[in-house]
Design a protein around this motif. Structure first.
Motif, PDB file in Angstrom:
ATOM      1  N   GLU A  37      -8.194  -9.044 -17.752  1.00 50.07           N
ATOM      2  CA  GLU A  37      -7.935  -8.459 -16.168  1.00 50.07           C
ATOM      3  C   GLU A  37      -8.862  -7.188 -16.451  1.00 50.07           C
ATOM      4  OE1 GLU A  37      -3.865  -6.721 -16.111  1.00 50.07           O
ATOM      5  OE2 GLU A  37      -4.347  -5.301 -17.490  1.00 50.07           O
ATOM      6  N   VAL A  38      -9.438  -7.043 -14.855  1.00 50.38           N
ATOM      7  CA  VAL A  38     -10.210  -5.860 -14.610  1.00 50.38           C
ATOM      8  C   VAL A  38      -9.505  -5.264 -13.463  1.00 50.38           C
ATOM      9  CG1 VAL A  38     -12.459  -5.011 -13.773  1.00 50.38           C
ATOM     10  CG2 VAL A  38     -12.444  -6.900 -15.277  1.00 50.38           C
ATOM     11  N   ASN A  39      -8.810  -4.018 -13.701  1.00 45.15           N
ATOM     12  CA  ASN A  39      -8.233  -3.288 -12.257  1.00 45.15           C
ATOM     13  C   ASN A  39      -9.211  -2.291 -12.062  1.00 45.15           C
ATOM     14  OD1 ASN A  39      -5.597  -4.540 -13.114  1.00 45.15           O
ATOM     15  ND2 ASN A  39      -5.666  -3.280 -15.130  1.00 45.15           N
ATOM     16  N   ILE A  40      -9.281  -2.253 -10.814  1.00 49.17           N
ATOM     17  CA  ILE A  40     -10.180  -1.409 -10.253  1.00 49.17           C
ATOM     18  C   ILE A  40      -9.623  -0.307  -9.261  1.00 49.17           C
ATOM     19  CG2 ILE A  40     -12.234  -1.281  -8.374  1.00 49.17           C
ATOM     20  CD1 ILE A  40     -13.045  -3.951  -9.634  1.00 49.17           C
ATOM     21  N   ALA A  41      -9.713   0.872  -9.408  1.00 43.57           N
ATOM     22  CA  ALA A  41      -9.040   1.875  -8.643  1.00 43.57           C
ATOM     23  C   ALA A  41     -10.340   2.742  -7.884  1.00 43.57           C
ATOM     24  CB  ALA A  41      -8.368   3.127  -9.393  1.00 43.57           C
ATOM     25  N   VAL A  42     -10.387   2.660  -6.573  1.00 45.09           N
ATOM     26  CA  VAL A  42     -11.375   3.359  -5.729  1.00 45.09           C
ATOM     27  C   VAL A  42     -10.826   4.673  -5.560  1.00 45.09           C
ATOM     28  CG1 VAL A  42     -12.792   3.342  -3.650  1.00 45.09           C
ATOM     29  CG2 VAL A  42     -12.090   1.180  -4.955  1.00 45.09           C
ATOM     30  N   ASP A  43     -11.498   5.817  -6.131  1.00 40.00           N
ATOM     31  CA  ASP A  43     -10.944   7.030  -6.127  1.00 40.00           C
ATOM     32  C   ASP A  43     -11.690   7.882  -4.855  1.00 40.00           C
ATOM     33  OD1 ASP A  43      -9.240   6.728  -8.136  1.00 40.00           O
ATOM     34  OD2 ASP A  43     -10.582   7.146  -9.749  1.00 40.00           O
TER      35      ASP A  43
END
Length: 159
Positions: free
Chosen positions: A135-141
């Protein structure tokens, strides 16, 4: 030498050659089993960070606090850029999972940027390490607005 003994010698030589070939392939296969390779979390984080930064639309990596500390650390001579800033990896024996924090450019499709980052990170990590990326979890901050100064620009004005 009689025909029978010549034929017998040829068969014997062929068996020896085949046994040698089997032994060579067994040695090649067993070489992979003669030890263990471990890959540190930091290695995977660097690979993922480099791959993510290369995607158009990614302005920067990391959350607000890590970007602030990173900007200060980048000013220290010899410290270099923190390639793994904004990346957290958990590495197992055969698999890895990644969490990324991004700042994207204003006007780009966040969904498209996230999907491209995910694809490029998976490709780079799997190609370089052989690990399966589960998995690659991405959070756009944050979003970098066109009229916002970069941290580097504000630092220059303060000097």
């Amino acid at each position: 030498m009689s025909e029978t003994s010549a034929a017998s010698k040829e068969v014997s030589d062929n068996k020896t050659l085949q046994a040698g070939r089997r032994g060579a392939s067994n040695n090649a296969n067993s070489a992979a089993n003669r030890g263990q390779t471990t890959i540190a979390d930091g290695v995977v984080e660097k690979i993922a960070g480099m791959a993510a930064r290369d995607v158009d639309g990614v302005h920067e990596m990391g959350g607000g606090l890590s970007r602030t500390f990173g900007a200060v650390r980048d000013k220290v001579p010899g410290s270099g850029k923190a390639v793994s800033r904004g990346v957290k990896a958990e590495v197992g024996d055969t698999q890895t999972a990644l969490d990324l924090q991004l700042v994207v450019e204003y006007g780009v499709s966040i969904v498209d940027v996230a999907n491209t980052v995910r694809k490029e990170v998976i490709s780079a990590v799997q190609q370089m390490t052989g690990l399966e990326v589960v998995e690659v979890n991405i959070a756009v901050d944050d979003v970098k607005l066109p009229d916002e100064d970069d941290e580097d620009d504000s630092d220059r004005r303060l000097q």
